[in-house]
Design a protein around this motif. Structure first.
Motif, PDB file in Angstrom:
ATOM      1  N   PHE A  20       0.792  -1.223   0.000  1.00  0.00           N
ATOM      2  CA  PHE A  20       0.000   0.000   0.000  1.00  0.00           C
ATOM      3  C   PHE A  20       0.830   1.282   0.000  1.00  0.00           C
ATOM      4  O   PHE A  20       0.310   2.338  -0.358  1.00  0.00           O
ATOM      5  N   PRO A  24       2.084   1.315  -5.311  1.00  0.00           N
ATOM      6  CA  PRO A  24       1.239   2.077  -6.251  1.00  0.00           C
ATOM      7  C   PRO A  24       2.002   3.153  -7.017  1.00  0.00           C
ATOM      8  O   PRO A  24       1.819   3.310  -8.230  1.00  0.00           O
ATOM      9  N   SER A 157     -12.535   2.409   0.168  1.00  0.00           N
ATOM     10  CA  SER A 157     -11.784   3.281  -0.734  1.00  0.00           C
ATOM     11  C   SER A 157     -12.338   3.287  -2.157  1.00  0.00           C
ATOM     12  O   SER A 157     -11.921   4.102  -2.974  1.00  0.00           O
ATOM     13  N   SER A 223      -4.599  -1.485  -5.241  1.00  0.00           N
ATOM     14  CA  SER A 223      -3.750  -0.464  -4.618  1.00  0.00           C
ATOM     15  C   SER A 223      -3.251   0.516  -5.673  1.00  0.00           C
ATOM     16  O   SER A 223      -2.941   1.675  -5.376  1.00  0.00           O
ATOM     17  N   TYR A 243      -2.172   5.855  -2.820  1.00  0.00           N
ATOM     18  CA  TYR A 243      -3.270   5.168  -2.132  1.00  0.00           C
ATOM     19  C   TYR A 243      -3.613   5.866  -0.823  1.00  0.00           C
ATOM     20  O   TYR A 243      -4.796   5.959  -0.464  1.00  0.00           O
TER      21      TYR A 243
END
Length: 358
Positions: A20, A24, A157, A223, A243
């Protein structure tokens, strides 16, 4: 003693903290569209080499990779154990320095950097010094406490995504040579080597590890895609932690807390500290094998002090990125040669044992 569930949880937890934060940004920076292809290639490579690694380890029951290489010969041990040791040292140094910087940037801007570094090192070293049994108990406890929070925030999310940002799906292979994409393999190679260190202590079923790797697939994919689908490619490419920025935009009215980002980050940081303790424990295992006269606790203290002072030789984020890039070459050496070598030595051992029984 079988500990398949604990090994499975350790595999999941040690990877989530890596996925995470930095992954990304690495993938989003490597290509402007069609992010599914670089993600898919990474996942495929991940599955291939962990399967080869576990298949090779199955030829050496109750032996860790230190013993395996040492029994084959001193030259073999030097060729493989030394790079593993250097890789773990660099992982420990980079992870402590990078994540202490992230903590400072995100929510502890007024806290001295040395205090955050000391906190990460002291907790992880203490857990590592207590041994593998304590680590497995800790991962079970942390999974119960924080995995539900991670999963809740992960699904929340999706709140602001715009699926039109996923188009176009077409892409090419130009990302293969991109520095950021090669650095992104840190999320794949950082957490699987521990499987070759726990064998003398606990046995585990390979299918549990494969299930754990399969469980991580949606996290690798989304992610990256959640920031892209929420912010768009141009905007998400300009952020250091895409993220985390996306999570900060989540608005849940019925939740009594204004921001869920704090819970998300604290949960991930607990996983990162467990990952650091796992790396520290593996370093101590290597040192104890060649320095049996020194107690593991004393080795842990010396290692912690060395990492603490070395972190101050990395003044800013550019230096972290440079060190991260230098580690990429060693990372691919570890990712490819360790699983293949264990597998080949295992086949040779199987053939030798078969010839001896004839």
């Amino acid at each position: 003693m079988g500990k398949s569930l604990h090994v499975m949880l350790m595999y999941i937890v040690s990877h989530l903290g890596l996925i995470f934060f930095l992954y990304p940004d690495n993938i989003i920076s490597s290509t402007e569209q069609g992010h599914w292809l670089p993600i898919l290639i990474g996942i495929t490579v991940h599955f291939i080499f962990i399967y080869i690694y576990m298949k090779g380890l199955s030829f050496f029951p109750k032996k860790d990779i230190i013993t395996i290489y040492s029994e084959i010969g001193k030259g073999t041990a030097f060729l493989f154990i030394v790079p593993i040791f250097l890789y773990f040292i660099m992982i420990l140094l980079i992870t402590v320095r990078a994540y202490s910087g992230i903590i400072t940037i995100v929510f502890l801007s007024k806290t001295p950097l040395w205090a955050i570094i000391l906190l990460l090192i002291s907790i992880s070293s203490y857990i590592a010094a207590k041994g593998v049994e304590v680590m497995f108990r800790t991962v079970f406890l942390l999974s119960i406490l924080f995995l539900p929070i991670i999963l809740f925030i992960f699904f929340a999310s999706f709140q602001n995504v715009d699926w039109r940002y996923a188009i176009p799906f077409n892409t090419d292979f130009s990302f293969i040579t991109e520095r950021s994409y090669l650095e992104g393999f840190f999320a794949f190679s950082g957490g699987f080597l521990f499987l070759g260190f726990v064998q003398p202590y606990y046995s585990y079923d390979k299918k549990y590890v494969l299930w754990a790797a399969a469980f991580l697939i949606p996290f690798f994919i989304f992610s990256v895609y959640i920031p892209v689908l929420t912010l768009g490619q141009p905007t998400s490419a300009t952020t250091l932690l895409p993220y985390v920025v996306t999570v900060d935009a989540i608005n849940i009215r019925w939740l009594m807390f204004d921001r869920v980002t704090m819970f998300f980050l604290l949960s991930l940081l607990s996983f990162i500290m467990l990952f650091l303790s796992l790396v520290t424990w593996k370093i101590i295992r290597i040192l104890s094998h060649y320095l049996p006269s020194i107690k593991p606790f004393n080795l842990s203290i010396v290692l912690s002090a060395a990492v603490f002072f070395s972190c101050f030789l990395i003044p800013d984020w550019k230096d972290i990125e440079q060190l991260f890039w230098w580690n990429t070459f060693l990372r691919f050496y570890i990712l490819i040669t360790i699983p293949l070598s264990i597998f080949i030595f295992g086949l040779l051992k199987k053939r030798k044992d078969k010839n001896e029984t004839i």
